[in-house]
Design a protein around this motif. Sequence first.
Motif, PDB file in Angstrom:
ATOM      1  N   ALA A   1       0.852  -1.185   0.000  1.00  0.00           N
ATOM      2  CA  ALA A   1       0.000   0.000   0.000  1.00  0.00           C
ATOM      3  C   ALA A   1       0.892   1.240   0.000  1.00  0.00           C
ATOM      4  CB  ALA A   1      -0.897   0.002   1.234  1.00  0.00           C
ATOM      5  N   LEU A   2       0.299   2.388  -0.296  1.00  0.00           N
ATOM      6  CA  LEU A   2       1.001   3.658  -0.174  1.00  0.00           C
ATOM      7  C   LEU A   2       0.669   4.257   1.191  1.00  0.00           C
ATOM      8  CD1 LEU A   2       0.508   5.225  -3.715  1.00  0.00           C
ATOM      9  CD2 LEU A   2       2.684   4.556  -2.684  1.00  0.00           C
ATOM     10  N   TRP A   3       1.708   4.661   1.926  1.00  0.00           N
ATOM     11  CA  TRP A   3       1.552   5.258   3.246  1.00  0.00           C
ATOM     12  C   TRP A   3       1.948   6.729   3.175  1.00  0.00           C
ATOM     13  CZ3 TRP A   3       0.723   2.448   8.084  1.00  0.00           C
ATOM     14  CH2 TRP A   3       0.408   1.096   7.882  1.00  0.00           C
ATOM     15  N   VAL A   4       1.168   7.561   3.864  1.00  0.00           N
ATOM     16  CA  VAL A   4       1.313   9.010   3.754  1.00  0.00           C
ATOM     17  C   VAL A   4       1.309   9.631   5.145  1.00  0.00           C
ATOM     18  CG1 VAL A   4       0.171  11.122   2.926  1.00  0.00           C
ATOM     19  CG2 VAL A   4       0.194   9.074   1.482  1.00  0.00           C
ATOM     20  N   LEU A   5       2.179  10.617   5.366  1.00  0.00           N
ATOM     21  CA  LEU A   5       2.161  11.426   6.588  1.00  0.00           C
ATOM     22  C   LEU A   5       1.656  12.818   6.270  1.00  0.00           C
ATOM     23  CD1 LEU A   5       5.623  10.589   8.226  1.00  0.00           C
ATOM     24  CD2 LEU A   5       3.386   9.614   8.788  1.00  0.00           C
ATOM     25  N   THR A   6       0.777  13.337   7.127  1.00  0.00           N
ATOM     26  CA  THR A   6       0.305  14.715   6.969  1.00  0.00           C
ATOM     27  C   THR A   6       1.008  15.611   7.983  1.00  0.00           C
ATOM     28  OG1 THR A   6      -1.566  14.575   8.526  1.00  0.00           O
ATOM     29  CG2 THR A   6      -1.933  13.815   6.259  1.00  0.00           C
ATOM     30  N   ASP A   7       1.337  16.817   7.543  1.00  0.00           N
ATOM     31  CA  ASP A   7       2.157  17.736   8.340  1.00  0.00           C
ATOM     32  C   ASP A   7       1.272  18.727   9.085  1.00  0.00           C
ATOM     33  OD1 ASP A   7       4.392  19.130   9.309  1.00  0.00           O
ATOM     34  OD2 ASP A   7       4.322  20.526   7.631  1.00  0.00           O
ATOM     35  N   SER A   8       1.080  18.480  10.376  1.00  0.00           N
ATOM     36  CA  SER A   8       0.341  19.413  11.227  1.00  0.00           C
ATOM     37  C   SER A   8       0.638  19.062  12.676  1.00  0.00           C
ATOM     38  CB  SER A   8      -1.173  19.335  10.966  1.00  0.00           C
ATOM     39  OG  SER A   8      -1.727  18.171  11.543  1.00  0.00           O
ATOM     40  N   SER A   9       0.132  19.876  13.588  1.00  0.00           N
ATOM     41  CA  SER A   9       0.308  19.577  15.011  1.00  0.00           C
ATOM     42  C   SER A   9      -0.527  18.375  15.434  1.00  0.00           C
ATOM     43  CB  SER A   9      -0.075  20.801  15.845  1.00  0.00           C
ATOM     44  OG  SER A   9      -1.413  21.184  15.566  1.00  0.00           O
ATOM     45  N   ASN A  10      -1.444  17.955  14.579  1.00  0.00           N
ATOM     46  CA  ASN A  10      -2.203  16.720  14.783  1.00  0.00           C
ATOM     47  C   ASN A  10      -2.030  15.868  13.530  1.00  0.00           C
ATOM     48  OD1 ASN A  10      -3.965  14.758  15.784  1.00  0.00           O
ATOM     49  ND2 ASN A  10      -5.792  15.835  15.088  1.00  0.00           N
ATOM     50  N   GLY A  11      -0.764  15.546  13.245  1.00  0.00           N
ATOM     51  CA  GLY A  11      -0.448  14.835  12.018  1.00  0.00           C
ATOM     52  C   GLY A  11      -1.016  13.428  11.994  1.00  0.00           C
ATOM     53  N   ARG A  12      -1.300  12.964  10.792  1.00  0.00           N
ATOM     54  CA  ARG A  12      -1.928  11.660  10.609  1.00  0.00           C
ATOM     55  C   ARG A  12      -1.052  10.720   9.794  1.00  0.00           C
ATOM     56  NH1 ARG A  12      -8.286  12.938   9.090  1.00  0.00           N
ATOM     57  NH2 ARG A  12      -8.687  14.441  10.780  1.00  0.00           N
ATOM     58  N   VAL A  13      -1.304   9.434   9.970  1.00  0.00           N
ATOM     59  CA  VAL A  13      -0.780   8.398   9.096  1.00  0.00           C
ATOM     60  C   VAL A  13      -1.949   7.907   8.246  1.00  0.00           C
ATOM     61  CG1 VAL A  13       0.390   6.179   8.921  1.00  0.00           C
ATOM     62  CG2 VAL A  13       0.889   7.705  10.852  1.00  0.00           C
ATOM     63  N   LEU A  14      -1.837   8.065   6.937  1.00  0.00           N
ATOM     64  CA  LEU A  14      -2.868   7.607   6.015  1.00  0.00           C
ATOM     65  C   LEU A  14      -2.362   6.405   5.234  1.00  0.00           C
ATOM     66  CD1 LEU A  14      -3.984  11.054   4.500  1.00  0.00           C
ATOM     67  CD2 LEU A  14      -4.844   9.929   6.564  1.00  0.00           C
ATOM     68  N   ARG A  15      -3.278   5.546   4.868  1.00  0.00           N
ATOM     69  CA  ARG A  15      -2.927   4.352   4.087  1.00  0.00           C
ATOM     70  C   ARG A  15      -3.849   4.272   2.876  1.00  0.00           C
ATOM     71  NH1 ARG A  15      -4.811  -1.097   4.826  1.00  0.00           N
ATOM     72  NH2 ARG A  15      -3.330  -2.676   3.995  1.00  0.00           N
ATOM     73  N   ILE A  16      -3.217   4.136   1.705  1.00  0.00           N
ATOM     74  CA  ILE A  16      -3.946   4.089   0.440  1.00  0.00           C
ATOM     75  C   ILE A  16      -3.904   2.662  -0.083  1.00  0.00           C
ATOM     76  CG2 ILE A  16      -4.082   4.982  -1.911  1.00  0.00           C
ATOM     77  CD1 ILE A  16      -2.571   7.468  -0.934  1.00  0.00           C
ATOM     78  N   THR A  17      -5.085   2.074  -0.254  1.00  0.00           N
ATOM     79  CA  THR A  17      -5.206   0.705  -0.782  1.00  0.00           C
ATOM     80  C   THR A  17      -6.202   0.701  -1.922  1.00  0.00           C
ATOM     81  OG1 THR A  17      -6.903   0.232   0.887  1.00  0.00           O
ATOM     82  CG2 THR A  17      -4.615  -0.405   1.424  1.00  0.00           C
ATOM     83  N   PRO A  18      -6.182  -0.335  -2.758  1.00  0.00           N
ATOM     84  CA  PRO A  18      -7.161  -0.384  -3.849  1.00  0.00           C
ATOM     85  C   PRO A  18      -8.580  -0.501  -3.311  1.00  0.00           C
ATOM     86  CG  PRO A  18      -5.367  -1.948  -4.207  1.00  0.00           C
ATOM     87  CD  PRO A  18      -5.248  -1.461  -2.788  1.00  0.00           C
ATOM     88  N   ALA A  19      -9.515   0.111  -4.036  1.00  0.00           N
ATOM     89  CA  ALA A  19     -10.927  -0.181  -3.751  1.00  0.00           C
ATOM     90  C   ALA A  19     -11.139  -1.684  -3.972  1.00  0.00           C
ATOM     91  CB  ALA A  19     -11.828   0.631  -4.675  1.00  0.00           C
ATOM     92  N   GLN A  20     -12.116  -2.237  -3.305  1.00  0.00           N
ATOM     93  CA  GLN A  20     -12.272  -3.688  -3.297  1.00  0.00           C
ATOM     94  C   GLN A  20     -12.319  -4.269  -4.696  1.00  0.00           C
ATOM     95  OE1 GLN A  20     -15.470  -5.037  -0.832  1.00  0.00           O
ATOM     96  NE2 GLN A  20     -14.951  -7.192  -1.056  1.00  0.00           N
ATOM     97  N   SER A  21     -12.961  -3.563  -5.635  1.00  0.00           N
ATOM     98  CA  SER A  21     -13.091  -4.075  -6.980  1.00  0.00           C
ATOM     99  C   SER A  21     -11.762  -4.118  -7.720  1.00  0.00           C
ATOM    100  CB  SER A  21     -14.068  -3.214  -7.787  1.00  0.00           C
ATOM    101  OG  SER A  21     -13.610  -1.867  -7.859  1.00  0.00           O
ATOM    102  N   ASP A  22     -10.743  -3.352  -7.204  1.00  0.00           N
ATOM    103  CA  ASP A  22      -9.444  -3.287  -7.865  1.00  0.00           C
ATOM    104  C   ASP A  22      -8.445  -4.268  -7.285  1.00  0.00           C
ATOM    105  OD1 ASP A  22     -10.210  -1.414  -9.615  1.00  0.00           O
ATOM    106  OD2 ASP A  22      -8.936   0.211  -8.874  1.00  0.00           O
ATOM    107  N   GLU A  23      -8.799  -4.967  -6.192  1.00  0.00           N
ATOM    108  CA  GLU A  23      -7.847  -5.891  -5.578  1.00  0.00           C
ATOM    109  C   GLU A  23      -7.505  -7.014  -6.567  1.00  0.00           C
ATOM    110  OE1 GLU A  23      -6.220  -5.853  -2.930  1.00  0.00           O
ATOM    111  OE2 GLU A  23      -7.250  -4.747  -1.345  1.00  0.00           O
ATOM    112  N   PRO A  24      -6.184  -7.310  -6.737  1.00  0.00           N
ATOM    113  CA  PRO A  24      -5.800  -8.386  -7.643  1.00  0.00           C
ATOM    114  C   PRO A  24      -6.239  -9.748  -7.108  1.00  0.00           C
ATOM    115  CG  PRO A  24      -3.896  -7.586  -6.423  1.00  0.00           C
ATOM    116  CD  PRO A  24      -5.033  -6.679  -6.087  1.00  0.00           C
TER     117      PRO A  24
END
Length: 371
Positions: free
Chosen positions: A348-371
């Motif tokens: 998956a693609l993992w993303v950090l957001t830059d703020s005082s309440n920063g988040r960890v986001l995870r990008i995965t395929p929509a269910q229909s796109d899963e191999p």
Amino acid sequence: MRALILIFLLFPLISPADTYSSRHHDYRVETIASGLDHPWAMTFLPNGDTLITERAGQLRILRDGRLLDDPVSGVPEVAVAGQGGLLDIELHPDFQNNRQIVLSYAHETWDGMTTRVAKARYESGALTDVTPIFTALPRSNTSRHFAGRMAFDAQENLYIAVGDRGEMERAQDLGDDAGGVHRITMAGEPAPNNPPLDDSDVNDTFYTVGNRNIQGMTRHPETGVIWTHEHGPRGGDEVNIIRAGTNYGWPVITHGIGYSGLPISDKTHKEGMAQPLHFWDPSIAPSGMTFYDGDRFPNWQGDLFVGALKFQKVVRLRIRDDAVIEEEDLLSDLNHRIRAVRQGPDEALWVLTDSSNGRVLRITPAQSDEP
């Protein structure tokens, strides 16, 4: 009911995923964790933990979807001011056996601030044997443009980006470590086959010069070559392929202008100085980058993903023969400054957001796109 309560206790910060569309894949975005203080970089451990740097000077552990309360102990003293703080983190390629990591950070003495890199041994939430292996000199009193992104090559040499520290003329001064990429061994010595330099007073850790403020660095999964992007001023953010001995031109040539609106240079080309593979005008303020080579998004394989602070998005670049042939914006509706983008061991693609309440986001395929 007890089962539902147990799930909540184990994964309290994972939010329901929202689904988005792009040209080649529908994808889902979920918040894995929040509450981070301006997270800057992350790396994935073999045991499934994720280490995340906070610019304020702490190294945090994400485990099973939970951000642990106790930070990693033994982090070196960090100067937190302006854009400075605890920056990048990378695992040594042989981490499984030697347990070594490297950290980049702003460091301060009476002579001023600079970019420093230390190696350390990581085990069970603690750093030991912390040893500085690179310190950019001279120091200065500015708190801007530390750069600090790092990457290892196939020979286990470490590439370190040092910004121009907000003093642009330093990027063309070979007697000054600012404004370039340095390549060293884990012993802190110049890497073998660094570009030959005739001046004994020049630091022979130099690999490239003329770089303004590199905020993204990654190794190409097929060629092994190091790629970077760097902040321009108003316009002129650049994607570059890092080649030994190359001068990337800052500030002699640039596709941007000063923050005042006045020109920095009347030249965008000059013999002996490299052109960027791609540039943005206006500036997107890029930060963090990764190539995708996993199987979960087959139609994104080989694409380069770049975070953007100012325009609050992730940019996908399709590249053929060292030329960008397609560009697409992702996550632009989330209204988050993107500080880091990495491919995780789960592909998956993992993303950090830059703020005082920063988040960890995870990008995965929509269910229909899963191999």
